[in-house]
Design a protein around this motif. Sequence first.
Motif, PDB file in Angstrom:
ATOM      1  N   ILE A 163       0.840  -1.209   0.000  1.00  0.00           N
ATOM      2  CA  ILE A 163       0.000   0.000   0.000  1.00  0.00           C
ATOM      3  C   ILE A 163       0.871   1.254   0.000  1.00  0.00           C
ATOM      4  CG2 ILE A 163      -1.661   1.334   1.374  1.00  0.00           C
ATOM      5  CD1 ILE A 163      -2.866  -1.389   2.238  1.00  0.00           C
ATOM      6  N   TRP A 166       2.210   1.780  -3.413  1.00  0.00           N
ATOM      7  CA  TRP A 166       1.151   2.239  -4.299  1.00  0.00           C
ATOM      8  C   TRP A 166       0.820   3.724  -4.059  1.00  0.00           C
ATOM      9  CZ3 TRP A 166      -4.337   0.991  -2.279  1.00  0.00           C
ATOM     10  CH2 TRP A 166      -5.309   1.722  -2.992  1.00  0.00           C
ATOM     11  N   PHE A 198      -2.527  -8.808  -5.463  1.00  0.00           N
ATOM     12  CA  PHE A 198      -1.836  -7.557  -5.821  1.00  0.00           C
ATOM     13  C   PHE A 198      -1.842  -7.348  -7.342  1.00  0.00           C
ATOM     14  CE2 PHE A 198       1.177  -8.026  -1.912  1.00  0.00           C
ATOM     15  CZ  PHE A 198       0.146  -7.623  -1.083  1.00  0.00           C
ATOM     16  N   PHE A 201      -5.242  -6.512  -8.704  1.00  0.00           N
ATOM     17  CA  PHE A 201      -5.601  -5.163  -8.278  1.00  0.00           C
ATOM     18  C   PHE A 201      -4.914  -4.115  -9.156  1.00  0.00           C
ATOM     19  CE2 PHE A 201      -4.634  -1.440  -5.565  1.00  0.00           C
ATOM     20  CZ  PHE A 201      -5.944  -1.012  -5.332  1.00  0.00           C
ATOM     21  N   CYS A 202      -3.648  -4.326  -9.459  1.00  0.00           N
ATOM     22  CA  CYS A 202      -2.917  -3.384 -10.312  1.00  0.00           C
ATOM     23  C   CYS A 202      -3.544  -3.316 -11.703  1.00  0.00           C
ATOM     24  CB  CYS A 202      -1.454  -3.805 -10.423  1.00  0.00           C
ATOM     25  SG  CYS A 202      -0.540  -3.637  -8.888  1.00  0.00           S
ATOM     26  N   LYS A 300     -11.225   1.570  -3.145  1.00  0.00           N
ATOM     27  CA  LYS A 300     -10.130   0.785  -3.712  1.00  0.00           C
ATOM     28  C   LYS A 300      -9.497  -0.158  -2.690  1.00  0.00           C
ATOM     29  CE  LYS A 300      -8.658   3.539  -7.675  1.00  0.00           C
ATOM     30  NZ  LYS A 300      -7.510   4.201  -8.353  1.00  0.00           N
ATOM     31  N   THR A 303     -11.522  -3.186  -2.644  1.00  0.00           N
ATOM     32  CA  THR A 303     -11.235  -3.963  -3.857  1.00  0.00           C
ATOM     33  C   THR A 303      -9.960  -4.774  -3.669  1.00  0.00           C
ATOM     34  OG1 THR A 303     -12.292  -2.296  -5.256  1.00  0.00           O
ATOM     35  CG2 THR A 303     -10.770  -3.824  -6.334  1.00  0.00           C
ATOM     36  N   LEU A 304      -8.924  -4.123  -3.125  1.00  0.00           N
ATOM     37  CA  LEU A 304      -7.661  -4.821  -2.847  1.00  0.00           C
ATOM     38  C   LEU A 304      -7.888  -5.961  -1.871  1.00  0.00           C
ATOM     39  CD1 LEU A 304      -4.558  -5.096  -2.892  1.00  0.00           C
ATOM     40  CD2 LEU A 304      -4.468  -3.329  -1.101  1.00  0.00           C
ATOM     41  N   CYS A 308      -7.385  -9.978  -2.661  1.00  0.00           N
ATOM     42  CA  CYS A 308      -6.407 -10.750  -1.876  1.00  0.00           C
ATOM     43  C   CYS A 308      -7.067 -11.946  -1.196  1.00  0.00           C
ATOM     44  CB  CYS A 308      -5.736  -9.853  -0.843  1.00  0.00           C
ATOM     45  SG  CYS A 308      -4.532  -8.693  -1.552  1.00  0.00           S
TER      46      CYS A 308
END
Length: 560
Positions: A163, A166, A198, A201-202, A300, A303-304, A308
């Motif tokens: 995090i 990011w 991860f 998510f990206c 977000k 969402t992450l 995960c």
Amino acid sequence: MKIFFEDKYFLSVLTFFGAFLYFFNIDNYYLGLDQADYLIHAVHILEYGVPYILGDTPPFFDSRFTVDGVWGYHPWLGMYLIASSIAIFGKTTLGGVFPAAVSGLLSILAIYYLAHLIHKNIHISRLSAIFFTFSVPYILYMRTSRYFGPSILLGILTLIFFIRLWQNNEERIYLFCISSILLFYSMYSQFFGLFAGFTLFCAIAIRNKNFYRKLLISYCIIAGFTLPWFLKYFLPVKKKVKEYYSNYFDKSYEKNTGTTIEFIVGYLSQINSYIFPITLVIIVWLFKKFSSRFEFEWNKFKTLFGLCVGCSILVATLHTIPLFNYILGTVSIWVILLAEIVYKLSKVNLLVGSSTAAILLLTNWFHIAPWFLYDQIIFPKSFAQKLNLKVLSSGLLKRWDKSIRDNNIPNYLLWKYAKELNGNYNGALKDVANYIKLHGSPDDTFVIAHEGDSLSFYTGLNWGNIYPFKTPPKWIIPRHNRMYSFRGKQSSMEEKIKATEYVNDYLKSHAYKKINLKSCDTGYANSYNISNHNFKSCYGYFSKTVIYEYLGNKAIIPQE
């Protein structure tokens, strides 16, 4: 550090409670079941530098789990930590548990920091740390001698550094790389689950070329430090594991859609039972529908978290058994979600929020609510018996149905565990070890039907489950409803039956004295089993522990 210093009094008190819960009475119980695996590997590391198992004759473990005699089925970080601890504290429960307990204390601070990183709210940060500290399943995990404690801590740290990477263009990659590599060597399935999350998510939520560049460099560095071990040790061993478990369970272990669905249901059931009750989802839905003041929005971070969790569960379905241990990398996600829900309920109605927090902390009421509905209303046992459904007569569904009905009991779980923590552990393993250490000698050999590696660790005696016996073993220890197996290999059911018949006949034809001990002959340790089996007194169908002592040429007939 500034964050911790600003709330130093709260965190000091909470870590004190954590230290008490993780360390109190720690040497009062013995580490049984598969916890002994890491203890033996740690001893081998102290002797050989790596978890080399072929130095014992025969080895403690099945050689199918090794490459050139070196253990390859689990990564080694937890074993090295325990080896270091044993070098300091000796072959004791404290020596085995110390790394996990320290990981637990650091995890309290790490979860507090992660919650702050996401919410910038001291109340949610505090609640997150409180829910983690006083969660009975996590207390149990921090009092074990396996990879659980370190993998929980490293899962939290890896999320933190991802995090930060990011959100901050100035963040360097080295902390993310270090925590990720250590997470892999703690438990690779948790590593792969988080990294799959991860990556997705990206692809879905981030559009930042600088971040992509740093992440790609990080992935390359991490791969360079992890792939060689994975290719050399795990992949060759993995091919042989299917054969091992097929023997162990007497059935084929081929993966298919059906088993994958069964495993997913198993993981979701354990998430409900251990940390995040599905009842809360219903409460959130009701408040969102009927209260305009309740603010619980998707963002977000969620969402992450969702990716995960989903990826961790899917990766964990590749294991042979659906155990919550394999998704421990998602622990921080669940406690932070709990904290956010409770805090936002409190903003709408303080009584509702505080009552929800108290129920979550002290009881299992929310957790068993769906099981209670299943057992008492939707599908009561009497109704199931009338239907005589074949689908519930065998396999995983039968075990799942039985587990729900057996554990569908309201409890003040934290209070119950606090009493158990303060009690005197009277399990079979400790009782047998203490008796043998008092009445035996260092050269004795023992034969046991269960937890032989644990008994060898605590007594230092030779575990002699090798048939036929060359010389009479000094001690023979049957265990309740257990069959004898061969040391150093996974015995088939047929081999276990033959070994058990051989040992029983040997007892009848040789001079052994039967000794009745005081403990219940159960196969569990209260530090490990989530159900918190009580050892203060025998109850239910468990019998007293029995051992047999060889008396040489004296013509003593064993008691019936």
